[in-house]
Design a protein around this motif. Sequence first.
Motif, PDB file in Angstrom:
ATOM      1  N   GLN A  88       9.447 -10.436  -3.639  1.00 26.02           N
ATOM      2  CA  GLN A  88       9.898 -10.654  -2.402  1.00 26.02           C
ATOM      3  C   GLN A  88       9.600 -11.989  -1.671  1.00 26.02           C
ATOM      4  O   GLN A  88      10.450 -12.771  -1.064  1.00 26.02           O
ATOM      5  N   PHE A  89       8.423 -12.252  -1.728  1.00 18.46           N
ATOM      6  CA  PHE A  89       7.859 -13.495  -1.107  1.00 18.46           C
ATOM      7  C   PHE A  89       6.685 -13.961  -1.740  1.00 18.46           C
ATOM      8  O   PHE A  89       5.879 -13.095  -2.445  1.00 18.46           O
ATOM      9  N   ILE A  90       6.485 -15.160  -1.715  1.00 16.25           N
ATOM     10  CA  ILE A  90       5.049 -15.621  -2.232  1.00 16.25           C
ATOM     11  C   ILE A  90       4.072 -16.330  -1.129  1.00 16.25           C
ATOM     12  O   ILE A  90       4.792 -17.400  -0.591  1.00 16.25           O
ATOM     13  N   ARG A 105      10.639  -0.645  -0.258  1.00 12.46           N
ATOM     14  CA  ARG A 105      10.033  -1.201   0.933  1.00 12.46           C
ATOM     15  C   ARG A 105       8.426  -1.267   0.685  1.00 12.46           C
ATOM     16  O   ARG A 105       7.946  -1.604   1.673  1.00 12.46           O
ATOM     17  N   ILE A 106       8.013  -0.847  -0.341  1.00  9.82           N
ATOM     18  CA  ILE A 106       6.571  -0.889  -0.626  1.00  9.82           C
ATOM     19  C   ILE A 106       6.090  -2.163  -1.511  1.00  9.82           C
ATOM     20  O   ILE A 106       6.540  -2.437  -2.500  1.00  9.82           O
ATOM     21  N   LEU A 107       5.231  -2.898  -0.843  1.00  8.63           N
ATOM     22  CA  LEU A 107       4.854  -4.187  -1.443  1.00  8.63           C
ATOM     23  C   LEU A 107       3.571  -4.168  -2.002  1.00  8.63           C
ATOM     24  O   LEU A 107       2.476  -3.350  -1.423  1.00  8.63           O
ATOM     25  N   THR A 108       3.577  -4.895  -3.088  1.00 13.23           N
ATOM     26  CA  THR A 108       1.917  -4.848  -3.875  1.00 13.23           C
ATOM     27  C   THR A 108       1.699  -6.180  -4.083  1.00 13.23           C
ATOM     28  O   THR A 108       2.492  -6.971  -4.847  1.00 13.23           O
ATOM     29  N   PRO A 109       0.648  -6.766  -3.703  1.00  9.87           N
ATOM     30  CA  PRO A 109       0.263  -8.261  -3.806  1.00  9.87           C
ATOM     31  C   PRO A 109      -0.434  -8.336  -5.515  1.00  9.87           C
ATOM     32  O   PRO A 109      -1.293  -7.852  -5.662  1.00  9.87           O
ATOM     33  N   LEU A 119       7.205 -18.871   0.199  1.00  8.51           N
ATOM     34  CA  LEU A 119       8.395 -18.968  -0.466  1.00  8.51           C
ATOM     35  C   LEU A 119       9.070 -17.547  -0.562  1.00  8.51           C
ATOM     36  O   LEU A 119       8.281 -16.710  -1.002  1.00  8.51           O
ATOM     37  N   SER A 120      10.101 -17.122   0.134  1.00  5.64           N
ATOM     38  CA  SER A 120      10.817 -16.002   0.312  1.00  5.64           C
ATOM     39  C   SER A 120      12.129 -15.952  -0.684  1.00  5.64           C
ATOM     40  O   SER A 120      12.856 -17.077  -0.774  1.00  5.64           O
ATOM     41  N   PHE A 140      -1.886 -14.271   4.218  1.00  6.47           N
ATOM     42  CA  PHE A 140      -1.491 -13.244   3.454  1.00  6.47           C
ATOM     43  C   PHE A 140      -2.068 -13.501   1.914  1.00  6.47           C
ATOM     44  O   PHE A 140      -1.442 -12.853   0.894  1.00  6.47           O
ATOM     45  N   SER A 141      -2.893 -14.368   1.853  1.00 12.89           N
ATOM     46  CA  SER A 141      -3.346 -14.842   0.666  1.00 12.89           C
ATOM     47  C   SER A 141      -4.651 -15.141   0.603  1.00 12.89           C
ATOM     48  O   SER A 141      -5.279 -14.996   1.730  1.00 12.89           O
ATOM     49  N   SER A 142      -5.524 -15.795  -0.363  1.00 12.44           N
ATOM     50  CA  SER A 142      -6.848 -16.276  -0.500  1.00 12.44           C
ATOM     51  C   SER A 142      -6.809 -17.725  -0.465  1.00 12.44           C
ATOM     52  O   SER A 142      -5.882 -18.247  -0.486  1.00 12.44           O
ATOM     53  N   ASN A 143      -8.158 -18.346  -0.384  1.00 12.52           N
ATOM     54  CA  ASN A 143      -7.733 -19.762  -0.585  1.00 12.52           C
ATOM     55  C   ASN A 143      -7.789 -20.421  -1.816  1.00 12.52           C
ATOM     56  O   ASN A 143      -7.470 -21.648  -1.927  1.00 12.52           O
ATOM     57  N   HIS A 144      -7.801 -19.422  -2.624  1.00 16.85           N
ATOM     58  CA  HIS A 144      -7.582 -20.068  -4.140  1.00 16.85           C
ATOM     59  C   HIS A 144      -6.485 -19.166  -4.878  1.00 16.85           C
ATOM     60  O   HIS A 144      -6.275 -19.335  -5.991  1.00 16.85           O
ATOM     61  N   HIS A 145      -5.856 -18.411  -4.359  1.00 21.16           N
ATOM     62  CA  HIS A 145      -4.695 -17.751  -5.056  1.00 21.16           C
ATOM     63  C   HIS A 145      -3.081 -17.967  -4.476  1.00 21.16           C
ATOM     64  O   HIS A 145      -3.022 -18.076  -3.221  1.00 21.16           O
ATOM     65  N   TYR A 146      -2.280 -17.901  -5.343  1.00 22.00           N
ATOM     66  CA  TYR A 146      -1.174 -17.535  -4.869  1.00 22.00           C
ATOM     67  C   TYR A 146      -0.919 -15.954  -4.900  1.00 22.00           C
ATOM     68  O   TYR A 146      -1.521 -15.207  -5.796  1.00 22.00           O
ATOM     69  N   ALA A 147      -0.386 -15.305  -3.851  1.00 22.06           N
ATOM     70  CA  ALA A 147      -0.111 -14.030  -3.605  1.00 22.06           C
ATOM     71  C   ALA A 147       1.457 -13.786  -3.856  1.00 22.06           C
ATOM     72  O   ALA A 147       1.820 -14.220  -2.854  1.00 22.06           O
ATOM     73  N   VAL A 148       1.798 -13.067  -4.907  1.00 22.93           N
ATOM     74  CA  VAL A 148       3.002 -12.923  -5.219  1.00 22.93           C
ATOM     75  C   VAL A 148       3.241 -11.494  -4.899  1.00 22.93           C
ATOM     76  O   VAL A 148       2.689 -10.517  -5.602  1.00 22.93           O
ATOM     77  N   TRP A 149       4.034 -11.348  -3.750  1.00 21.47           N
ATOM     78  CA  TRP A 149       4.104  -9.873  -3.138  1.00 21.47           C
ATOM     79  C   TRP A 149       5.532  -9.282  -3.755  1.00 21.47           C
ATOM     80  O   TRP A 149       6.541  -9.575  -3.689  1.00 21.47           O
ATOM     81  N   LEU A 150       4.905  -8.194  -4.576  1.00 21.46           N
ATOM     82  CA  LEU A 150       6.093  -7.659  -5.417  1.00 21.46           C
ATOM     83  C   LEU A 150       6.556  -6.417  -4.689  1.00 21.46           C
ATOM     84  O   LEU A 150       5.850  -5.695  -4.052  1.00 21.46           O
TER      85      LEU A 150
END
Length: 381
Positions: A263-265, A291-295, A80-81, A272-282
């Motif tokens: 920015q995106f999930i 331009r710098i992203l942190t998961p 989801l972006s 871009f994530s694990s099998n058990h997590h949402y990775a919310v890229w901030l």
Amino acid sequence: MTNRTIRVWTLIHKWTSLICTVFMLLLCLTGLPLIFHDEIEALTAEHTLPPMPAETPLKSLDEAVATALATYPGERPLFLSFDEDRPVVNVTTGPGARPPVSQMHISAIDLRSTRILADLNDDKGFMHVMLRLHVDMFAGLPGELFLGFMGFLLFVATVSGVVVYAPFMRKLSFGTVRAGRSRRLKWLDLHNMLGIVTLMWVAVVGLTGVINTLSVPLVAYWRSNELAAMIAPYAGKPVPERFASVDAAVRTAMAAAPGMRPQFIAFPGVRFSSNHHYAVWLKGATPATNRILTPALIDAETGAFTDMRSMPWYMLALRLSQPLHFGDYGGLPMKILWAVLDVLTIVILGSGLYLWVARRRTAPDHAAAPALRSAVGEAAE
């Protein structure tokens, strides 16, 4: 520099240039419209936001995901972006966690109504064809890595070209084009002058292009090291059968990183994530940090915060190389400059190819020329 040294560098310049020129011409020609991809997509977009009162409340992200899943029954959410300037999210779904791109569906959804504005699965349009040719020539990862190697050869050709040209800078004023001499000599001077003028741009765009082609192996390395360390307590856990609220996951991530915005999930199971997590890229909220992203990893089963770490240097280099490659971090003036330099590079590549062909045709007439002249052509005249 000795004659032998110049001959060696000339051979390096000659063969690296010849090997990569056709592919670099392809990349320059396809890259030209990609520089203006935002403007072109805005002009050709078939969907606009319908007018609604400014105070219209936004629906939840969970409702937007539900709309996409209802449109494509049997699929699961992947990404989801967020749209930068509009209350729109793009939801990507597919039949599995990592389906082929051809099986993915991307829906642009109006958050004011959860109505689907457009189906973004245009895999036949002009811009899509230009992008695929530029990225991998429709050959997947092998095509990406091959083009990365061609970009490396371009960098070597650029450096060797400077070394070969340097001795003759003492004999000619900078920018001299001897138009009154032979046609080949005129094009040689023009080739050399434009090569020096665009030197830094070609080097930067070439090297950032090489970095971009390493995206897949770099992400795989990040997953096997940094991400693996972050999710060590969850090792072996399967993908949850039911996901917690996406809205809640975003709120949790933003609470852990005040001042940043999503920015995106990446949903569980995608690369871009694990099998058990949402990775919310901030991303940061300022021009210097956006331009710098942190998961931030959020447990997709319970909604609890797991971990958040800054990206390692190689992923940061990958992230920063993407806007630098296309010049899309400085607005339209920067894009116009990038386009002008791109056209000049096309002229350099084309003139280099012409000079090689012309020299082969005239080689018998110069068989008795001194070794140095044979190595560098007529530039010393």
